[in-house]
Design a protein around this motif. Structure first.
Motif, PDB file in Angstrom:
ATOM      1  N   ILE A 182       0.820  -1.214   0.000  1.00  0.00           N
ATOM      2  CA  ILE A 182       0.000   0.000   0.000  1.00  0.00           C
ATOM      3  C   ILE A 182       0.854   1.264   0.000  1.00  0.00           C
ATOM      4  O   ILE A 182       0.436   2.309  -0.451  1.00  0.00           O
ATOM      5  N   GLY A 183       2.070   1.169   0.536  1.00  0.00           N
ATOM      6  CA  GLY A 183       2.997   2.288   0.497  1.00  0.00           C
ATOM      7  C   GLY A 183       2.652   3.421   1.442  1.00  0.00           C
ATOM      8  O   GLY A 183       1.881   3.269   2.393  1.00  0.00           O
ATOM      9  N   THR A 184       3.224   4.567   1.142  1.00  0.00           N
ATOM     10  CA  THR A 184       3.030   5.785   1.934  1.00  0.00           C
ATOM     11  C   THR A 184       2.710   6.908   0.969  1.00  0.00           C
ATOM     12  O   THR A 184       3.326   7.023  -0.083  1.00  0.00           O
ATOM     13  N   GLY A 185       1.737   7.741   1.355  1.00  0.00           N
ATOM     14  CA  GLY A 185       1.393   8.858   0.485  1.00  0.00           C
ATOM     15  C   GLY A 185       0.294   9.721   1.056  1.00  0.00           C
ATOM     16  O   GLY A 185      -0.079   9.596   2.224  1.00  0.00           O
ATOM     17  N   SER A 186      -0.214  10.603   0.206  1.00  0.00           N
ATOM     18  CA  SER A 186      -1.308  11.484   0.605  1.00  0.00           C
ATOM     19  C   SER A 186      -2.202  11.771  -0.595  1.00  0.00           C
ATOM     20  O   SER A 186      -1.779  11.694  -1.745  1.00  0.00           O
ATOM     21  N   MET A 213       2.540   9.909  -4.004  1.00  0.00           N
ATOM     22  CA  MET A 213       3.092   8.655  -3.482  1.00  0.00           C
ATOM     23  C   MET A 213       4.544   8.904  -3.065  1.00  0.00           C
ATOM     24  O   MET A 213       5.310   9.495  -3.822  1.00  0.00           O
ATOM     25  N   LEU A 214       4.873   8.456  -1.850  1.00  0.00           N
ATOM     26  CA  LEU A 214       6.231   8.615  -1.339  1.00  0.00           C
ATOM     27  C   LEU A 214       6.989   7.292  -1.326  1.00  0.00           C
ATOM     28  O   LEU A 214       8.194   7.268  -1.524  1.00  0.00           O
ATOM     29  N   LYS A 215       6.277   6.197  -1.034  1.00  0.00           N
ATOM     30  CA  LYS A 215       6.858   4.847  -1.025  1.00  0.00           C
ATOM     31  C   LYS A 215       5.827   3.899  -1.602  1.00  0.00           C
ATOM     32  O   LYS A 215       4.637   4.109  -1.410  1.00  0.00           O
ATOM     33  N   PRO A 216       6.140   2.845  -2.252  1.00  0.00           N
ATOM     34  CA  PRO A 216       7.484   2.398  -2.590  1.00  0.00           C
ATOM     35  C   PRO A 216       8.085   3.163  -3.766  1.00  0.00           C
ATOM     36  O   PRO A 216       9.285   3.087  -3.997  1.00  0.00           O
ATOM     37  N   HIS A 217       7.251   3.901  -4.519  1.00  0.00           N
ATOM     38  CA  HIS A 217       7.744   4.704  -5.638  1.00  0.00           C
ATOM     39  C   HIS A 217       7.246   6.125  -5.457  1.00  0.00           C
ATOM     40  O   HIS A 217       6.094   6.337  -5.085  1.00  0.00           O
ATOM     41  N   CYS A 218       8.083   7.098  -5.732  1.00  0.00           N
ATOM     42  CA  CYS A 218       7.677   8.498  -5.640  1.00  0.00           C
ATOM     43  C   CYS A 218       6.970   8.901  -6.925  1.00  0.00           C
ATOM     44  O   CYS A 218       7.362   8.483  -8.016  1.00  0.00           O
ATOM     45  N   GLY A 219       5.931   9.704  -6.762  1.00  0.00           N
ATOM     46  CA  GLY A 219       5.228  10.210  -7.932  1.00  0.00           C
ATOM     47  C   GLY A 219       4.030  11.039  -7.519  1.00  0.00           C
ATOM     48  O   GLY A 219       3.493  10.891  -6.424  1.00  0.00           O
ATOM     49  N   ASN A 234       8.325   7.931 -15.276  1.00  0.00           N
ATOM     50  CA  ASN A 234       9.773   8.048 -15.372  1.00  0.00           C
ATOM     51  C   ASN A 234      10.294   6.779 -16.058  1.00  0.00           C
ATOM     52  O   ASN A 234       9.505   5.928 -16.469  1.00  0.00           O
ATOM     53  N   PHE A 235      11.579   6.646 -16.168  1.00  0.00           N
ATOM     54  CA  PHE A 235      12.132   5.512 -16.916  1.00  0.00           C
ATOM     55  C   PHE A 235      11.714   4.175 -16.301  1.00  0.00           C
ATOM     56  O   PHE A 235      11.320   3.247 -17.015  1.00  0.00           O
TER      57      PHE A 235
END
Length: 178
Positions: free
Chosen positions: A88-92, A110-116, A142-143
Motif C-alpha cells: 500500500i505504500g506511503t502517500g497522501s 506517493m512517497l513509497k514504494p515509488h515516488c510520484g 519516469n524511466f
C-alpha cells in the motif's frame, strides 16, 4: 564465441532501453460505473475521505495501515495521509477542486514504494440509472515506470483496482438509507 554472446546480449539490452525511452511519458487510466443513487449521495462518499474506508479497494490491503485526516472534513483542502506495508505504500491524497455533485479533483502523492504525483478525478453525471461515476488517474512516467508500463501496463495494474472500488462505491451508495 563468448564475445559474440556478450555483443548479442548488449545489442538486445540497447534495443530494449531505446524502446523504453521512446515510450510515452504520460499515462491515463479511467473506469466508469452507473449507480442507482443521486449524484449528491455518491458525491458525498468521495468528497468526505473518511468515508473511503467503506468502498476504496486500497483500504483493506494492509489492516495495520495508519491513517491521518487533516484540514476540513470535506471538500477543498481535505487531506488523507496513509502509511502502510510495501503493497500500500506511503502517500497522501488532497482535494484540490470540489464542485458539488459534478467533480472532485485530487492531487495524489506517493512517497513509497515509488515516488510520484498524479492527478485523480471523480466525475458525477446524471444518467438513466441515477449517476454515472468516472474515476480517472493520469500522471507522468519516469524511466522505471515506463518499464513497468511496457511489461504490465498501467491500465492493467490500476484499472482493475478502480473497477473494484467503483463496484464497492455502487454497493455502499445504493444501500444507503434514503
Amino acid at each position: 564465441m563468448v564475445t559474440n554472446i556478450i555483443l548479442a546480449v548488449a545489442a538486445m539490452l540497447a534495443v530494449f532501453l531505446v524502446v523504453v525511452a521512446l515510450r510515452p511519458s504520460t499515462y491515463r487510466v479511467s473506469r466508469s460505473i452507473s449507480v442507482n443513487a443521486s449524484p449528491a449521495t455518491v458525491f458525498d462518499h468521495v468528497n468526505v475521505m473518511q468515508r473511503w474506508q467503506k468502498w476504496s479497494p486500497f483500504e483493506n490491503v494492509d489492516p495495520a495501515m495508519k491513517r491521518v485526516f487533516e484540514g476540513p472534513e470535506a471538500g477543498v483542502g481535505a487531506v488523507y495521509r496513509w502509511e502502510g506495508n510495501h503493497q500500500i505504500g506511503t502517500g497522501s491524497n488532497t482535494i484540490v477542486e470540489s464542485r458539488p455533485n459534478e467533480l472532485i479533483r485530487f492531487k495524489l502523492e506517493m512517497l513509497k514504494p515509488h515516488c510520484g504525483t498524479n492527478d485523480v478525478d471523480f466525475q458525477f453525471q446524471p444518467d438513466a440509472q441515477g449517476t454515472k461515476v468516472t474515476w480517472t488517474m493520469q500522471g507522468r512516467l519516469n524511466f522505471i515506470t515506463k518499464i513497468l508500463d511496457l511489461i504490465i501496463g498501467m491500465d492493467a495494474m490500476i484499472g482493475s483496482q478502480f473497477q473494484e472500488g467503483l463496484k464497492q462505491l455502487k454497493l455502499v451508495a445504493e444501500n444507503e438509507p434514503v
